[in-house]
Enzyme design. Structure first.
Site, PDB file in Angstrom:
ATOM      1  N   ASP A 179      -8.147 114.345 103.960  1.00 40.71           N
ATOM      2  CA  ASP A 179      -7.982 114.294 102.515  1.00 40.71           C
ATOM      3  C   ASP A 179      -8.022 112.814 102.119  1.00 40.71           C
ATOM      4  OD1 ASP A 179      -7.567 114.834  99.860  1.00 40.71           O
ATOM      5  OD2 ASP A 179      -5.959 116.273 100.188  1.00 40.71           O
TER       6      ASP A 179
HETATM    7  C1  NOJ Z   1      -6.983 114.873  97.016  1.00 38.65           C
HETATM    8  C2  NOJ Z   1      -6.752 116.339  96.974  1.00 38.65           C
HETATM    9  O1  NOJ Z   1      -5.626 116.687  97.736  1.00 38.65           O
HETATM   10  C3  NOJ Z   1      -7.935 117.171  97.446  1.00 38.65           C
HETATM   11  O2  NOJ Z   1      -7.690 118.513  97.143  1.00 38.65           O
HETATM   12  C4  NOJ Z   1      -9.204 116.686  96.820  1.00 38.65           C
HETATM   13  O3  NOJ Z   1     -10.280 117.505  97.223  1.00 38.65           O
HETATM   14  C5  NOJ Z   1      -9.405 115.244  97.230  1.00 38.65           C
HETATM   15  N1  NOJ Z   1      -8.312 114.455  96.706  1.00 38.65           N
HETATM   16  C6  NOJ Z   1     -10.733 114.667  96.767  1.00 38.65           C
HETATM   17  O4  NOJ Z   1     -10.728 114.468  95.415  1.00 38.65           O
END
Ligand code: NOJ
Length: 708
Positions: free
Chosen positions: A260
């Site tokens: 993530d």
């Molecule tokens: C953080 C989030 O937890 C995730 O769900 C998302 O896809 C990513 N950022 C990318 O934006």
């Protein structure tokens, strides 16, 4: 792709494992050096070796970035463009928790299909969706992005989304690949606080939390995003049990793993690595292929290999998976795959797409209360009051490209019925003249809730409920007017207190671009509401986590007539939720009877036929979500008091009786053990059927003989 892999230098391979934001490419690098570039410590050479980009916004930007990149690329390996398309690109659909309320994977698939058609025009190749995280905690802001508390429903919805994105295959235009997230158990953050620790038994993991990610993979998800939390004290981003043992070993998946945002670097804060070199070591040995928006791999992997601490084959395996994905998406033939502003102008926000969104929205609202006040008719005069009466931004968080102010707000949609509108929640702001107008209305419609940004990532709440001001507004209106319909706009189950005394209560969640039209259609009875709750609504915070498929305990509380003191209950609140999983009313009245099973005593090889008669005892045609639950009375381990096994959505005309049939087989009676194995025990099972997890009819059946 193996031949191509062999021709890559070590640096080039490591580059494939880096994902960064597009601004690294489109802006003058000198300008950026003070900002993110410096923070990541990436020089121009490394930036132009990156294998993928996240968060591109439109076709021209995508084409510019890809062009610039390819000009400098030795092997002309195109970058992958990934983005968060969560419930629509520009045509916004209901938020996932709302979509789950439709209990219709078919509609979820339609949403994902439209999302892929639209998003692919901007050159997006991969969406970070679906979120298959199960959650039992409405304090966690991200429940809005998920499908609730039940493994079967989450699995069905997630799989349907994946299929919708893929359409008829990557070789066809208008398709995107799916990255299921957040692996794993992110929804079980302690106390519902986002990013918090997850501490969970292997039994819960295997039986409850992991199956929905697997469903998404089986449906064709090509990537898996790791979650921010730890499991067994190990951050999921570097967790070999999850990424190697479960994903690659048990599930045999070849999906690309991706961190993530910055979550690889965050293992420093988790305290499992002391510097970025160790971060890279744990990532690559743990099983992480792509690092999103941090640069441990880019800056340290080479040295780790040179020092002999990391074997090159780990790199090769990861890069091969990434190259295969690029090949399957057709990027080597067309690096600009799908990006076209002309096509975007034609199809994005088209009438057909908005109509599809409206259809999903109408089936996603949940009628929680109704004493007969709804539906009202076109002659009914309403006073429309509360902060969401004129709020346009009700399309839901994560709308990113969506245009929240392009659509009607409620007062506009209900203009023909509305004789008074006021959005101010403060009771003091209502003048004597206002009160007269409110009293002149046949019905007061109160539009209450939380702002769309109050749910979602990093938006946890210790007390998910309405503001004090909105509660006071409700109490005051309740006192002065006898007929109150409350509409709720929120991204999570709410603790509702007195709001449940509304004459009618409609859970609207955030219904996307066509929110207001869908709600109007329901209020006026053009649509008969059919949504059911995908998550229990607690009575108070102390009940959390509360969910329908819990274990029985050794001292179960048997209900109001149970006067035993030493049983599992509270002194100050009932055990039951305010509204249970699967619950939702209709303007029709459905009655269940005549539950039949083809065999009362059956063997593992039998396919059981279950039938039930459902009668619509009203004159109004309606849809009912018929649900079948099982309770395994005695097992090797304690079994949940019920588990959803089947559901179906049926149209039943007014006064019509329909016989609904389900089939059950061995798999439905089997269960998972703490070591992840599946077993089956002979003995009694109770079969429940109804329109909610608080069902109406049951029968007991007996399994003779077992296989495991
Ligand atoms: C953080 C989030 O937890 C995730 O769900 C998302 O896809 C990513 N950022 C990318 O934006």
């Amino acid at each position: 792709m193996k031949e191509l892999l062999m021709t890559l230098s070590r640096k080039e391979k490591i580059g494939q494992m880096l994902q960064i934001a597009p601004f690294f490419f489109v802006k003058d690098l000198k300008v950026e050096v003070a900002g993110p570039v410096e923070a990541l410590n990436l020089d121009e050479e490394k930036i132009f070796l990156a294998g993928s980009v996240l968060g591109i916004g439109n076709p021209n930007e995508m084409i510019e970035v890809q062009q610039k990149y390819l000009e400098k690329s030795r092997h002309k390996i195109p970058m992958l463009f990934m983005a968060d398309i969560i419930h629509g690109y520009k045509t916004i659909f209901p938020v996932p928790i709302a979509m789950a309320s439709s209990f219709s994977p078919k509609l979820a698939q339609a949403c994902a299909r439209v999302s892929a058609l639209e998003a692919s025009t901007s050159g997006i190749h991969v969406t970070f969706s679906p979120m298959a995280d199960l959650s039992r905690d409405p304090r966690w802001g991200r429940v809005v992005e998920g499908f609730g508390e039940d493994p079967l429903l989450i699995g069905d919805m997630s799989a349907a989304m994946v299929k919708g994105y893929i359409g008829e295959g990557y070789d066809k235009p208008g398709t995107i690949a799916s990255c299921v997230k957040h692996f794993a158990a992110y929804g079980a953050a302690e106390a519902g606080r986002d990013y918090n620790t997850v501490d969970m038994s292997r039994l819960s993991l295997y039986s409850t939390y992991l199956p929905s990610y697997l469903r998404a993979l089986e449906a064709g998800a090509r990537l898996v995003m790791t979650s921010f939390n730890t499991v067994d004290g190990v951050p999921c981003t570097v967790n070999p049990f999850l990424l190697r043992e479960v994903l690659r070993g048990r599930w045999g998946s070849n999906a690309v793993t991706i961190s993530d945002y910055d979550s690889l670097k965050q293992i420093l804060a988790h305290g499992v690595a002391e510097n970025m070199k160790e971060v890279a070591y744990r990532g690559v040995t743990g099983g992480l292929d792509i690092e999103m928006q941090s640069a441990a791999y880019a800056n340290h992997l080479e040295t780790l290999i040179e020092e002999g601490r990391v074997e090159e084959h780990l790199l090769d395996e990861a890069v091969l998976r990434i190259l295969e994905l690029k090949k399957d998406l057709g990027l080597f033939e067309d690096p600009y795959r799908g990006a076209s502003s002309e096509l975007a102008d034609k199809i994005v926000l088209s009438e057909a797409h908005l109509a599809a969104s409206l259809e999903v929205a109408k089936e996603s609202a949940v009628l929680l209360e109704n004493d007969g006040i709804l539906p009202f008719n076109k002659e009914t005069k309403i006073a429309l009051i509360g902060p969401y009466a004129t709020e346009r931004n009700i399309i839901g968080p994560w709308h990113w490209h969506g245009c929240w102010n392009c659509h009607e707000h409620l007062a506009e949609a209900l203009v023909d019925q509305t004789i008074f509108v006021k959005s101010d929640p403060s009771v003091e702001s209502y003048s004597h003249a206002d009160v007269q107008k409110i009293l002149a209305a046949d019905i007061v419609v109160l539009a209450l809730g939380e702002k769309e940004w109050e749910s979602g990532e990093a938006h946890s709440k210790s007390n998910p409920t309405l503001s004090k001001e909105q509660k006071e507004l409700f109490s005051w209106i309740r006192r002065i007017h006898p007929k109150v319909v409350t509409l709720l706009f929120n991204g999570r189950p709410f603790i509702l207190d007195d709001i449940v005394t509304s004459n009618a209560l409609l859970e609207c969640w955030f219904l996307g671009s066509m929110s207001s039209q869908a709600i109007r259609s329901i209020l006026l009875g053009e649509t008969n509401p059919s949504g059911k709750l995908p998550m229990s609504f607690p009575r108070n915070v102390g009940q959390i986590p509360i969910y329908y498929n819990h274990l029985n305990t050794g001292r179960p509380y048997l209900g109001e007539h149970d006067h035993n003191e030493y049983v599992s209950k509270y002194l100050d609140v009932k055990n039951t939720p305010q509204y249970p999983f699967g619950y939702g009313k209709s303007y029709s009245e459905f009655v269940y009877e005549n539950l039949q099973v083809s065999k009362k005593v059956f063997s593992p090889t039998d396919i059981l036929q279950v039938t039930v008669d459902v009668t619509n005892h009203s004159d109004r045609d309606g849809q009912e979500i018929v649900q079948l639950y099982l309770y395994d009375k005695v097992g090797r381990i304690s079994r949940p008091v019920q588990e959803l096994k089947r559901y179906t959505k049926v149209w039943i005309h007014g006064q019509e009786k329909k016989t609904i049939a389900f089939q059950l087989s061995e798999k439905d009676f089997s269960y998972v053990m703490p070591d992840g194995s599946t077993v089956l025990d002979s003995g009694e099972f109770v079969l429940y059927v109804g329109g909610s997890s608080n069902h109406t009819i049951e029968t007991t059946i007996t399994l003779k003989g077992t296989r495991a």
